[in-house]
Structures are given as C-alpha cells and as structure tokens.
Motif scaffolding. Structure first.
Motif, short mmCIF file in Angstrom:
data_model
loop_
_atom_site.label_atom_id
_atom_site.label_comp_id
_atom_site.label_asym_id
_atom_site.label_seq_id
_atom_site.Cartn_x
_atom_site.Cartn_y
_atom_site.Cartn_z
N GLU A 97 0.82 -1.21 0.00
CA GLU A 97 0.00 0.00 0.00
C GLU A 97 0.86 1.26 0.00
O GLU A 97 0.42 2.32 -0.44
CB GLU A 97 -0.93 0.01 1.21
CG GLU A 97 -2.12 -0.94 1.08
CD GLU A 97 -3.12 -0.75 2.19
OE1 GLU A 97 -2.87 0.12 3.08
OE2 GLU A 97 -4.14 -1.46 2.21
N ALA A 98 2.09 1.13 0.49
CA ALA A 98 3.00 2.27 0.55
C ALA A 98 3.98 2.26 -0.62
O ALA A 98 5.09 2.76 -0.51
CB ALA A 98 3.75 2.27 1.87
N GLU A 99 3.56 1.69 -1.74
CA GLU A 99 4.47 1.53 -2.89
C GLU A 99 5.08 2.86 -3.33
O GLU A 99 6.29 2.96 -3.57
CB GLU A 99 3.73 0.89 -4.06
CG GLU A 99 4.59 0.73 -5.31
CD GLU A 99 3.85 0.03 -6.43
OE1 GLU A 99 4.44 -0.12 -7.51
OE2 GLU A 99 2.69 -0.36 -6.23
N MET A 102 5.53 5.62 -1.62
CA MET A 102 6.45 6.12 -0.60
C MET A 102 7.74 5.30 -0.58
O MET A 102 8.84 5.85 -0.43
CB MET A 102 5.78 6.06 0.77
CG MET A 102 6.49 6.84 1.86
SD MET A 102 6.46 8.62 1.57
CE MET A 102 4.70 8.94 1.55
N THR A 115 9.26 7.71 6.24
CA THR A 115 8.58 6.53 5.70
C THR A 115 8.30 5.50 6.78
O THR A 115 7.22 4.89 6.82
CB THR A 115 9.42 5.90 4.57
OG1 THR A 115 9.65 6.88 3.56
CG2 THR A 115 8.73 4.70 3.96
N ILE A 121 5.38 6.70 8.81
CA ILE A 121 4.14 6.57 8.06
C ILE A 121 3.69 5.10 8.00
O ILE A 121 2.50 4.80 8.15
CB ILE A 121 4.31 7.14 6.64
CG1 ILE A 121 4.46 8.66 6.72
CG2 ILE A 121 3.13 6.77 5.74
CD1 ILE A 121 4.90 9.31 5.43
N LEU A 122 4.61 4.19 7.78
CA LEU A 122 4.26 2.77 7.72
C LEU A 122 3.63 2.30 9.03
O LEU A 122 2.62 1.59 9.04
CB LEU A 122 5.51 1.94 7.40
CG LEU A 122 5.97 1.93 5.94
CD1 LEU A 122 7.36 1.32 5.83
CD2 LEU A 122 4.99 1.15 5.07
N GLN A 125 0.15 4.12 9.53
CA GLN A 125 -0.90 3.54 8.69
C GLN A 125 -1.32 2.16 9.19
O GLN A 125 -2.49 1.79 9.09
CB GLN A 125 -0.42 3.46 7.24
CG GLN A 125 -0.16 4.81 6.58
CD GLN A 125 -1.43 5.61 6.36
OE1 GLN A 125 -2.37 5.16 5.71
NE2 GLN A 125 -1.47 6.83 6.91
N ASP A 143 -3.37 11.12 5.46
CA ASP A 143 -3.01 10.23 4.36
C ASP A 143 -1.50 10.30 4.18
O ASP A 143 -0.84 11.23 4.67
CB ASP A 143 -3.74 10.61 3.07
CG ASP A 143 -3.38 11.98 2.57
OD1 ASP A 143 -2.24 12.18 2.11
OD2 ASP A 143 -4.24 12.89 2.62
N ALA A 144 -0.94 9.32 3.47
CA ALA A 144 0.51 9.17 3.39
C ALA A 144 1.21 10.40 2.82
O ALA A 144 2.25 10.84 3.33
CB ALA A 144 0.87 7.93 2.58
N SER A 145 0.65 10.98 1.75
CA SER A 145 1.31 12.12 1.12
C SER A 145 1.32 13.34 2.02
O SER A 145 2.33 14.05 2.11
CB SER A 145 0.64 12.45 -0.22
OG SER A 145 -0.73 12.80 -0.02
N LYS A 174 3.77 12.80 4.83
CA LYS A 174 5.14 13.00 4.35
C LYS A 174 5.50 14.48 4.35
O LYS A 174 6.61 14.87 4.77
CB LYS A 174 5.28 12.41 2.96
CG LYS A 174 6.69 12.44 2.40
CD LYS A 174 6.83 13.45 1.29
CE LYS A 174 8.17 13.38 0.62
NZ LYS A 174 8.40 14.45 -0.37
#
Length: 449
Positions: free
Chosen positions: A90-92, A94, A122, A125-126, A129, A258-260, A263
């Motif tokens: 799912e974090a491809e 990133m 990262t 975030i991992l 999430q 969300d991940a972005s 970041k």
C-alpha cells in the motif's frame, strides 16, 4: 546561452565523475564481486543521520543492479519474513520515493538533507498507517526486527544503498514505543487534546513552521502529557521518555493523515533540524593557522593552505544554503580563535558553495534548497535534484556576535531561503546527471580492466 548550457553540463559531469573516482580511490584493485562492502560502519547510536561518511559510497551499477524504480511486486523483491504487519504494498509510492532518495551511490552524500529524513518519515508513516488495523502506535521488539529487515530489503531491491541502517543509524528499537508509557491509540486520544494537535499539525506552513513552531509546540505538549503518565520519573530519564513519546505523537499524526500529507508534515518538521547546524566534519586547521595566523606574511602561501583545506570539505556531502552558512561561520570562528584575524574568505576567494560537494573546480557544485526536496529518477532525464543557481557567492566571514544562519533572521540575505522559494528564484536541474554517472563509471571500469 549554448556555451553556458554546455559548461553547466560539463561541470556536473565532473561532479558525478568525482563521486565515482572517490570510490575508486578507496577501493582500487578490489574485484568487482567484492564491491558490496558497507559504505559506513554500523552503529548502535540513536536514529540520527551520519553526515560525513568515513568511507566512500558504493557505485551505482546500472547494468548489474535493478533500476531504482523497479516495482517491488515482481521477482526482484527478496522473500520477506511474512511476520511484519506493515503493508509495504500500500505504501508503494512512498517506498519508491525513499529508495530513489537513498540511491546506492548518492545516499552517503545526500544522507543528512534528503535520504535519512525521508527514510525516517517513511518508517513513521508505515507504522502510523498500520495502526488502522492494529490499534497500536508501536511494534514490539520481535516484530520491529522483522519489519526493519524487510523494509531494508525492499528498498535495496529498488536500488537503494544496502547499508542504510548504518548511514541513517536505524535501529529496530526505533520502531517500538521505547520508554513511552502510551502506545494504544485510544489511550493516546484520551490523554491528549487530539483535536488541538491535529489542528496545529494536520497541515503545516513549510516556510514559517521552523520560526513559529506551531506544530512543534503542539507535538511537544502532547509528548509531555503522555510521558507524564508514569509516576516517580527520574529527572535523568525525562528527556529520553519525552523523545520516545514524541515518536508516538508523530505516528499518531501519520495514522490520522493520508501518506502524502503525512510525508509533507514529517519532512517539514525534520527540515527545521536539518538547517540548524553544520553537517560537515571540520579537519584540523593547523596548516591554515600556520600560514594565515598572527598576520599574513605570504598571501600566496596562506591561500594555498586554505584552498587545500576546503578541498576536504568539498568531498564530504551536499549541504543546503543555510547549512553552508553555518559551516562557514563555524570554520571562521574556529580560525579566529586560533589567531587568524584577517578575512581570509575574501582574501582567498572562498565561496559558499565550497562548503558543499564540489567537482574540484570553482565553477561547479551544488547547494541544495533550504526547503525539503527529493531526488527524481526519470527514464528519460535520469537522476536529478534541484540546486540553487546563486551559489557562486562569497562565504561571509563571521563577526564576533555571529548568530546561527536561519530563515527566521530576515536580515540575512542569501539565496534559496524558504521565503524566496518562488518561481522567480533561479534553480538548476541536473537533467543529465544519470547519463554522466553511467558514462563516467564506464570509463572507470575500462581503466580498472
């Protein structure tokens, strides 16, 4: 215009070739099959980047290693442990960005400014999430070891340096709660004012956060609240516990965002620390003070000694404008304390860009932007990152009441301050860097054979 473009490309070819030759100088006569030696020694220190690698980086082998953008869902990915709850798939995006920021050849030279801040973000975030499924903001030590190993293998399979745990000082304990007494997300939200925290950090002003510290103060307040849940805490352990709880707060933000967006927030926060000091190791100055101290008797000898000195700085790592200013001030004050009273920066034409990685001449080099940035890999334009075109300016000789360089000090006029990061700010994009690295490496390999 054509001549200017040609010389820009030639200069950055020399910069890429320099990095390769530095490696060859360290590893000449070593069979290519043994070139996977670690670029820096592993340490057990806290999670902060090693800024000046003692050993040279390993080369980017474009014909022997997978592309940095190779999808990690295919056969090139090593078999993972199967015991890590973090969802790398799912974090491809990133993961790909992180592997590019930490490319094998460039990672030690971009460690402090780009690679390690992105690597740390990262990981946060991992874990953040994964909290959506686990309800906890930390891993136990057993899972942390598996996850860190899997994380590194995925990055290396995409072209990242294979010693990132050494370069960035990553430890499995960095993925746990450490000494923080709170790791359950519900316990966390019942302890802190989560709405206030989210309002302060859900979106930060990358230009002004380092000055206003709106989000940073909210994070510190939350970290102190959850750290205080332990009674009878010894004062000697307070700072460590708050630091561990700060990591929990960052993971909670990554859980909510969300991940972005996460970041952007995490890189913006880390950037405040990146620009505070000087990341370069300043060698012994005895040869400079011998020729330049107690009054300059021979200008030529003084400047020759100074130029020899700065060559040691030019081979260490890329720096931002603010870092270069701090390095110039640190070296200047060091020399002043050793009876070098003349402004030898001006006398010897020492430029600010000489406090960053250079290609061996005064016409090439790169000072990175003060704001967070990433390495870009494109199959057509190659490896690129933004540099500041106005880096050919004199290094300022420090005054007795010198204060650290900061974007908050509006009286300091330097290029690429965050406030000046507009479309009118001239920048240089190293479009052909990948080609020059490959071409330069080909020449070196032919010499070795």
């Amino acid at each position: 215009m054509g001549d200017h473009s040609f010389f820009n490309e030639l200069n950055f070819f020399l910069l890429g070739l320099l990095i390769i030759l530095v490696y060859v100088d360290k590893s000449c006569c070593t069979p290519l099959t043994y070139l996977k030696a670690s670029s820096v020694d592993k340490t057990n220190d806290d999670f902060f980047p090693i800024i000046s690698p003692e050993k040279a980086p390993q080369p980017l082998m474009p014909f022997l290693a997978p592309s940095p953008l190779t999808p990690f869902t295919n056969f090139t990915v090593p078999k993972l442990s199967g015991l890590c709850p973090l969802n790398f798939t799912e974090a491809e995006t990133m993961m790909t960005l992180t592997s590019t920021d930490c490319l094998a050849l460039l990672a030690p030279y971009l460690a402090n400014v780009v690679c390690c801040p992105q690597l740390e973000a990262t990981l946060v975030i991992l874990i953040g999430q994964s909290t959506k499924n686990t309800g906890v903001l930390a891993l136990n030590m057993s899972l942390a070891k598996h996850c860190l190993s899997d994380f590194e293998q995925v990055l290396v399979s995409q072209g990242a340096n294979d010693n990132l745990n050494g370069i960035c000082k990553v430890r499995s304990s960095n993925l746990t709660e450490g000494s923080c007494p709170v790791k359950d997300v519900h316990d966390f939200e019942n302890t802190v004012n989560s709405s206030t925290l989210f309002a302060a950090c859900g979106k930060i002003d990358a230009v002004n956060e380092c000055c206003t510290q709106v989000c940073q103060n909210a994070i510190l307040d939350a970290a102190q609240k959850i750290a205080s849940k332990v009674d009878h805490l010894k004062s000697a352990h307070v700072s460590t516990r708050i630091a561990d709880c700060r990591n929990i707060v960052l993971r909670w933000l990554a859980y909510r965002l969300d991940a972005s967006r996460a970041k952007e927030v995490l890189r913006g926060l880390s950037n405040c620390n990146v620009n505070k000091g000087c990341p370069l190791a300043l060698p012994d100055t005895r040869n400079v003070t011998k020729e330049c101290g107690n009054g300059i008797r021979n200008k030529t000898a003084c400047c020759r000694a100074m130029q020899r000195y700065v060559t040691h700085l030019e081979s260490q790592s890329f720096t931002t404008n603010l870092q270069a200013l701090n390095c110039a001030a640190s070296l200047g004050m060091k020399l002043q304390s050793e009876n070098v009273t003349n402004n030898i920066y001006n006398l010897c034409h020492i430029g600010l860009k000489q406090f960053s990685l250079q290609a061996g001449t005064q016409e090439s080099g790169c000072l990175l932007q003060s704001l967070p940035s990433d390495v870009i890999f494109d199959q057509f334009s190659g490896i690129s990152f933004l540099c500041d075109l106005n880096d050919n300016i004199p290094a300022p000789w420090p005054s007795p009441n010198q204060i650290p360089a900061s974007s908050c000090n509006k009286t300091v006029k330097i290029p690429a301050l965050p406030a000046a990061a507009t479309s009118s700010q001239p920048r240089f994009r190293i479009e052909a860097f990948s080609f020059y690295l490959i071409f330069g490496l080909s020449i070196v390999l032919m010499i070795l054979h």
